[in-house]
Design an enzyme around this catalytic site. Structure first.
Site, PDB file in Angstrom:
ATOM      1  N   CYS A 163       0.854  -1.195   0.000  1.00 35.42           N
ATOM      2  CA  CYS A 163       0.000   0.000   0.000  1.00 35.42           C
ATOM      3  C   CYS A 163       0.887   1.241   0.000  1.00 35.42           C
ATOM      4  CB  CYS A 163      -0.897   0.030   1.231  1.00 35.42           C
ATOM      5  SG  CYS A 163      -1.859  -1.472   1.538  1.00 35.42           S
TER       6      CYS A 163
ATOM      7  N   CYS B 162       2.436   2.856  -3.271  1.00 31.92           N
ATOM      8  CA  CYS B 162       1.622   3.785  -4.070  1.00 31.92           C
ATOM      9  C   CYS B 162       1.143   4.988  -3.263  1.00 31.92           C
ATOM     10  CB  CYS B 162       0.408   3.068  -4.652  1.00 31.92           C
ATOM     11  SG  CYS B 162       0.840   1.822  -5.877  1.00 31.92           S
TER      12      CYS B 162
ATOM     13  N   CYS C 212     -28.073  -7.889  14.157  1.00 38.91           N
ATOM     14  CA  CYS C 212     -29.431  -7.374  14.339  1.00 38.91           C
ATOM     15  C   CYS C 212     -30.429  -8.206  13.532  1.00 38.91           C
ATOM     16  CB  CYS C 212     -29.527  -5.905  13.945  1.00 38.91           C
ATOM     17  SG  CYS C 212     -29.396  -4.781  15.362  1.00 38.91           S
TER      18      CYS C 212
END
Lengths: 262, 151, 106, 150
Positions: free
Chosen positions: A78, A81, A223
């Site tokens: 990561c 870039c 939920c």
């Protein structure tokens, strides 16, 4: 005693900064929205606020390691870039969003995975995997204290509207909707537990019930199980639509990632 | 919403450990008393000098912060050498034993524990002179530990 | 993939008392919980946490399944001399993790 | 307000899909006014069993939303009216309809329909075609609630 004073000091600073931040978000002074943090006891608030005590920070740290690690056929990390993770400041406050060249929104996890598969040319990360949660937490942590600012992209409107419909729709054997509990009855007690307003301010969250970090998707699935509804598939667009609606509903509230919740 | 089913599962699990050579089937006030007796032997345990800091009401028993502080000069001549914590309703009565010495400067230990139900927690401090001091606290748990929901 | 967060001051005045806090990623599976298939998930806990200051043991904690997942421990130490605080967690399934932090004593 | 035929028809239609509560779904509750006067099983329920169902959060689910005079159960809900005095406020028949399908009286009610399998969306696989309580369980709960006089 030093530690205790330090702790109290931290809590005061936190409460003050929190109030200030919420006040700034609330220009008219009429905003009555409450983050889940405000519905928790002081002990859990303190756990969330102290970076050396918040278990979610273990994942943020792990995310930091992954950020710098080369992955996939590209051989890039990561960091290769994006550089420093500071470049991610404010990003989590804007998701879900429609990536360049796409026509449907993705949530933050989806965006990270897209970067991984398209740019790093690495395998897709599984929902709720430690790696994906850690990277998401690392990126989201950069936006802590940022107000939620959904992008002004008119293409998002229909997705958000569908999210709101899902929020309002009764479902499951108990025939309940999200809105019945979290709009109409927030603040009341469900079996002794205060029903929160369900603002997605802390994701990914360290939920004590899970004893680990988890995404909004996992929380929504909990939920759904509670009302005895069939959960949407892990890759279903419904989660992103609900996320879009909830982020808009929480517009201006402060991000707290990684949040701690009971 | 279906928490009781999981509680029932936990109860089954507690029952199952009877076959394990652990000595106690599940913590009860009696099992806790037994575990304490093992540590203190015939010595008298006095209340005082120990403070046990636990939230009186916790929203979730999975992660309950706890701090034990003991009044002590923590010098070679007089220090706290151990802090033991017990509970009366988890599957077993022992929570932790910390061993300390003058190098700690302060007889304070913090950690986080699981509570399977609302219950009493006892902390016992052992001095270098072989005395035992204790404190206890009752904690009400809104949601017990060891539950899970289908995700 | 062990992951540890240690909080200790980098510097301390000689003779002062400093607090050391440590968090470690670990499930602390109790051995009392049934898994999705109804069978008990085998116990997997950290059994012991030990701290040393320049190699001398200064603190030790025996843990049980009642310690919460991702264990947190805090304790104090007298900053007697500059050096390294070593933290070590050991447990079931051969779990061993060591972490070191330096404290400069002035 | 009452459309007795519709509920009965709906329940009858749902019946073939049911497994666990199939027998129950053959029962067609007859709504009269704002009540279902007749026992769903033809038998009176047992109040003691009903109390246990109400107290059990995984079965009756009642105390998640309601509080009630069940002192040993801590942490009761407050979204819905207290069950104390329910037996003074309502007749057995009125209680029965409110449990079976409160939406027949108030379309916006948050009370789940305890004895209905039709018109529900996205029910979890393991609950599909099943009612929340069986007819016999509902009779036990009705018998218990009827004892809660102010």
């Amino acid at each position: 005693m030093i530690a205790r004073h330090f702790g109290i000091g931290l809590a005061i600073v936190f409460i003050a900064s929190y109030a200030l931040a919420q006040g700034m978000a609330d220009k008219g002074g009429t905003d009555k929205r409450r983050s889940g943090t405000q519905d928790m006891g002081g002990v859990l608030q303190k756990m969330q606020d102290d970076d050396t005590a918040n278990p979610g920070m273990l994942f943020v740290q792990l995310g930091g390691e992954l950020w710098g690690k080369a992955s996939g056929a590209s051989g890039k990390s990561c960091a290769d870039c994006h550089g420093s993770v500071a470049s991610m400041k404010g990003v989590a406050a804007r998701y879900p969003a429609i990536p360049k060249g796409a026509d449907a929104p993705v949530d933050l996890e989806g965006r990270i995975d897209l970067c991984r598969t398209a740019n790093q040319r690495a395998g897709s990360l599984t929902s709720e995997s430690r790696e994906l949660l850690a990277l998401t937490a690392y990126v989201a942590h950069q936006s802590r204290g940022f107000p939620i600012t959904p992008p002004d992209d008119p293409r998002l409107a229909p997705f958000r509207a569908r999210g709101e419909k899902l929020w309002q729709a009764r479902q499951g054997q108990l025939n309940l909707s999200c809105a019945i509990c979290h709009d109409d009855n927030a603040g009341k007690k469900l079996a002794g537990v205060t029903i929160p307003e369900a603002h997605p301010t802390g994701y990914p969250i360290y939920r004590l019930e899970w004893q680990t970090l988890g995404s909004l998707k996992r929380r929504l699935r909990n939920c759904l199980a509670g009302i005895r509804a069939e959960p949407y598939a892990y890759d279903a667009p419904e989660y992103v639509m609900l996320d879009l609606f909830l982020m808009d509903r929480a517009r201006g509230m402060m991000l707290e990632s990684p949040g701690v919740r009971p | 919403m279906d928490r009781r089913r999981f509680l029932a599962g936990t109860a089954t699990a507690i029952g199952a450990i009877v076959v394990l050579p652990l000595g106690t089937a599940s913590a009860t006030p009696e099992a806790m008393a037994g575990a304490i007796r093992k540590v203190v032997g015939a010595s008298q345990v006095r209340e005082g000098r120990v403070s046990l800091d636990l939230p009186p009401l916790v929203e979730n028993g999975s992660t309950v912060p706890l701090v034990v502080s003991v009044e002590s000069p923590m010098r070679e001549a007089d220090y706290i050498k151990a802090i033991h914590v017990f509970n009366e309703k988890n599957p077993q009565p022992n929570v932790f034993t910390a061993r300390l010495g003058p190098r700690n400067g302060r007889a304070v230990v913090g950690t986080r524990i699981k509570l399977g139900d609302s219950q009493k927690i006892v902390a016992i401090a052992e001095t270098s002179g072989g005395q035992f001091w204790s404190a206890s606290a009752d904690v009400i748990v809104t949601l017990a530990a060891c539950l899970d929901e289908a995700t | 993939m062990a992951n540890v967060l240690v909080n200790a001051p980098k510097t301390a005045k000689r003779g002062s008392i400093v607090e050391i806090k440590a968090l470690i990623l670990h499930p602390m599976e109790t051995g009392f919980r049934p898994g999705p298939n109804g069978r008990i998930i085998p116990r997997n806990i950290i059994e012991r946490f030990t701290a040393t200051w320049n190699g001398t043991e200064i603190f030790d904690m025996e843990m049980s399944p009642a310690i919460a997942a991702n264990p947190f421990v805090s304790f104090f130490a007298v900053a007697s001399e500059s050096g390294t605080v070593g933290l070590r967690w050991t447990g079931d399934e051969g779990f061993v993790v060591e972490e070191r932090v330096a404290i400069a004593v002035e | 307000m009452s459309r007795p035929g519709l509920l009965a028809a709906a329940l009858a239609l749902a019946a073939p899909a049911a497994v666990a509560q199939q027998v129950d779904l053959q029962v067609a509750p007859q709504i009269v006014g704002d009540a279902i006067p007749a026992s769903l099983t033809g038998q009176p329920g047992a109040a003691a069993r009903g109390r246990a169902i109400v107290a059990n959060r995984g079965v009756g689910l009642c105390l998640l939303c309601h509080s009630g005079p069940i002192v040993e159960e801590r942490f009761q809900g407050d979204l819905a009216p207290n069950l104390a005095g329910a037996g003074s406020r309502w007749s057995e028949g009125q209680l029965r309809l409110r449990i079976v399908d409160g939406s027949r009286l108030n379309a916006d009610t948050i009370m789940p329909p305890y004895y209905r399998t039709s018109g529900l969306r996205r029910v979890a696989r393991n609950f599909q075609g099943k009612t929340i309580l069986s007819a016999a369980q509902i009779e036990d709960v009705v018998a218990y609630l009827a004892t809660l006089k102010d």
